[in-house]
Design an enzyme around this catalytic site. Structure first.
Site, PDB file in Angstrom:
ATOM      1  N   TYR A 103      -4.418   6.587 -12.293  1.00  0.00           N
ATOM      2  CA  TYR A 103      -5.884   6.530 -12.710  1.00  0.00           C
ATOM      3  C   TYR A 103      -5.852   7.913 -13.608  1.00  0.00           C
ATOM      4  O   TYR A 103      -6.719   8.203 -14.437  1.00  0.00           O
ATOM      5  CB  TYR A 103      -6.771   6.836 -11.764  1.00  0.00           C
ATOM      6  N   LYS A 160       5.176   1.346  -2.942  1.00  0.00           N
ATOM      7  CA  LYS A 160       5.954   0.260  -3.639  1.00  0.00           C
ATOM      8  C   LYS A 160       7.127   0.763  -4.109  1.00  0.00           C
ATOM      9  O   LYS A 160       7.954   0.761  -5.292  1.00  0.00           O
ATOM     10  CB  LYS A 160       5.229  -0.213  -4.591  1.00  0.00           C
ATOM     11  N   ASP A 194       2.224  -4.657  -0.858  1.00  0.00           N
ATOM     12  CA  ASP A 194       1.802  -6.039  -0.856  1.00  0.00           C
ATOM     13  C   ASP A 194       1.857  -6.765   0.711  1.00  0.00           C
ATOM     14  O   ASP A 194       1.020  -7.554   1.195  1.00  0.00           O
ATOM     15  CB  ASP A 194       2.897  -6.889  -1.432  1.00  0.00           C
ATOM     16  N   ASP A 253      -7.609   2.385  -3.454  1.00  0.00           N
ATOM     17  CA  ASP A 253      -8.666   1.706  -4.065  1.00  0.00           C
ATOM     18  C   ASP A 253      -9.006   0.555  -3.686  1.00  0.00           C
ATOM     19  O   ASP A 253      -9.919  -0.245  -2.872  1.00  0.00           O
ATOM     20  CB  ASP A 253      -8.465   1.806  -5.427  1.00  0.00           C
ATOM     21  N   ASP A 304     -10.960  -1.095   0.490  1.00  0.00           N
ATOM     22  CA  ASP A 304     -12.201  -2.141   0.147  1.00  0.00           C
ATOM     23  C   ASP A 304     -11.694  -3.179   0.738  1.00  0.00           C
ATOM     24  O   ASP A 304     -12.749  -3.824   1.777  1.00  0.00           O
ATOM     25  CB  ASP A 304     -12.479  -2.593  -1.260  1.00  0.00           C
TER      26      ASP A 304
END
Ligand code: NAD
Length: 358
Positions: free
Chosen positions: A142, A193, A225, A249, A253
């Site tokens: 980001y 990852k 994942d 992020d 959620d």
């Protein structure tokens, strides 16, 4: 003790829910012998209306000088057409940057009394879950360079975003996650990852180095994942999940949504000195603003996080959380968490019941 709290009620339901939370803090102060001084400031749409911009220097200064910030929510359809640089949500980014908030903490807890709202089957949920997602807020893809270039494969215009994590940034968030775990169930799951990304390999190596500083904490690594899958397969396995900005992020959620009740979930963003901005995860709910029916619990629980994490007031934080639990266990509900036919409380009735429990 005395504490100065900058209060950003914001837009939509913000003023309704924050007012209830302030009364709860007053009650805690009375009971435990503290004084909370509130200074109200504008940010978001209401600041655009008054000052022409979503965040003024005065608001920033007051928030910086306070011991912590309590925020309702900003935004709404009234300001949908303002230019993007001046949108109400810019106030949040501006405050995060000004206060140096680098970690976002989002608990996702299933209250037993609200098990019916959880979208996951009861046999998977078992005794419920209590997860704290610890997301890095100021780094990662980001905040890397965003640019366009020619494709290496001759496929023409290509978008590119640089993903970075320095050892320093991982150490900073990693230690914070271990410290949180020490105050909870002493488990940290670090999500990356590392099978693909160099950024994640630096992340993982650094986490492995600092985990030895916290021998009491049970540490695991998990690929992102797999984590996305495990959150719906067996959420009870997690205590603290620590991860970068992008993965956090999405996972925060997901973790919130498996609780099934958006009006119940608090959050905290903190800086290196422990100062924080505390706010519900939901938005300004313009569809119900002004009706006095919003659920104030997420904001009230955000105050509990403020007491626990910024002020070190554990008993006081526990008292708020227990009061909320008791009110829910007694069957009291606002409209968003009520089953069909159940009696529905207003925002202020819910706030008053929680204060009574205190
Ligand atoms: P929202 O969270 O405001 O509302 C989604 C749904 O949940 C609505 O039906 C709403 O009525 C309900 N809801 C939310 N909080 C509730 C509560 N406390 N009690 C009962 N019901 C509740 O999300 P949205 O509709 O996508 O966004 C509305 C506005 O809020 C937008 O302008 C958005 O940009 C802004 N927003 C602000 C923040 C923030 O300030 N941190 C976060 C998200 C969205």
């Amino acid at each position: 003790m005395e504490y100065n709290i900058a209060v950003v009620k914001g837009d939509g339901i913000g003023p309704e829910i924050v007012s209830e939370a302030m009364l709860v803090l007053d009650k805690v102060g009375e009971k435990f012998g503290h004084k909370f001084h509130f200074q109200e400031v504008l940010a978001g749409g209401c600041s655009i209306d008054k000052n022409g911009i979503p965040l003024t220097d005065e608001t920033i200064e007051i928030c910086k000088n306070a011991d912590s910030v309590l925020l309702g929510a900003v935004g709404g359809p009234k300001w949908d057409d303002v230019p993007s640089a001046k949108r109400p949500e810019k106030a949040l980014l501006g405050l995060r940057a000004a206060l140096g908030l680098f970690v976002n903490l989002r608990p996702a807890q299933m209250h037993k009394a609200l098990a019916d709202a959880c979208p996951i089957k009861p046999e998977i949920i078992g005794d419920g879950f209590d997860i704290l997602v610890c997301r890095e807020l100021t780094g990662d893809v980001y905040f890397g360079k965003h640019y366009r270039r020619e494709s290496d494969k001759g496929w023409g215009e290509t978008g590119a975003d640089d993903m970075n994590y320095s050892v320093y940034e991982v150490e900073r968030i990693g230690r914070r996650a271990f410290e949180m775990a020490m105050k909870r169930n002493k488990k940290v799951c670090s999500v990356d990852k590392a099978n693909v990304l160099e950024t994640s390999r630096v992340w993982r190596e650094t986490m492995h180095r600092i985990k030895d500083e916290y021998p009491e904490v049970e540490y695991t690594d998990m690929y992102v994942d797999n984590c996305a899958m495990q959150l719906v397969r067996n959420p009870g396995q997690f205590d603290v999940i620590v991860t970068g900005n992008l993965f956090g992020d999405i996972l925060s959620d997901e973790a919130s949504m498996i609780t099934g009740s958006i009006g119940m979930l608090p959050s905290a963003s903190m800086n290196e000195s422990g100062k924080g901005m505390y706010e519900p995860i939901h938005g300004s709910a313009p569809d119900i603003a002004g009706k006095g029916i919003a659920n104030p619990i997420a904001t009230i629980l955000s105050c509990a996080m403020m007491l626990r994490y910024s002020f070190g007031l554990k008993d006081e934080a526990d008292a708020i959380e227990t009061a909320v639990e008791n009110v829910l266990n007694a069957g009291h509900r606002t409209a968003d968490i009520a089953a069909k036919g159940e009696k529905v409380l207003s925002t202020s009735e819910m706030g008053a019941l929680i204060r009574e429990q205190l």
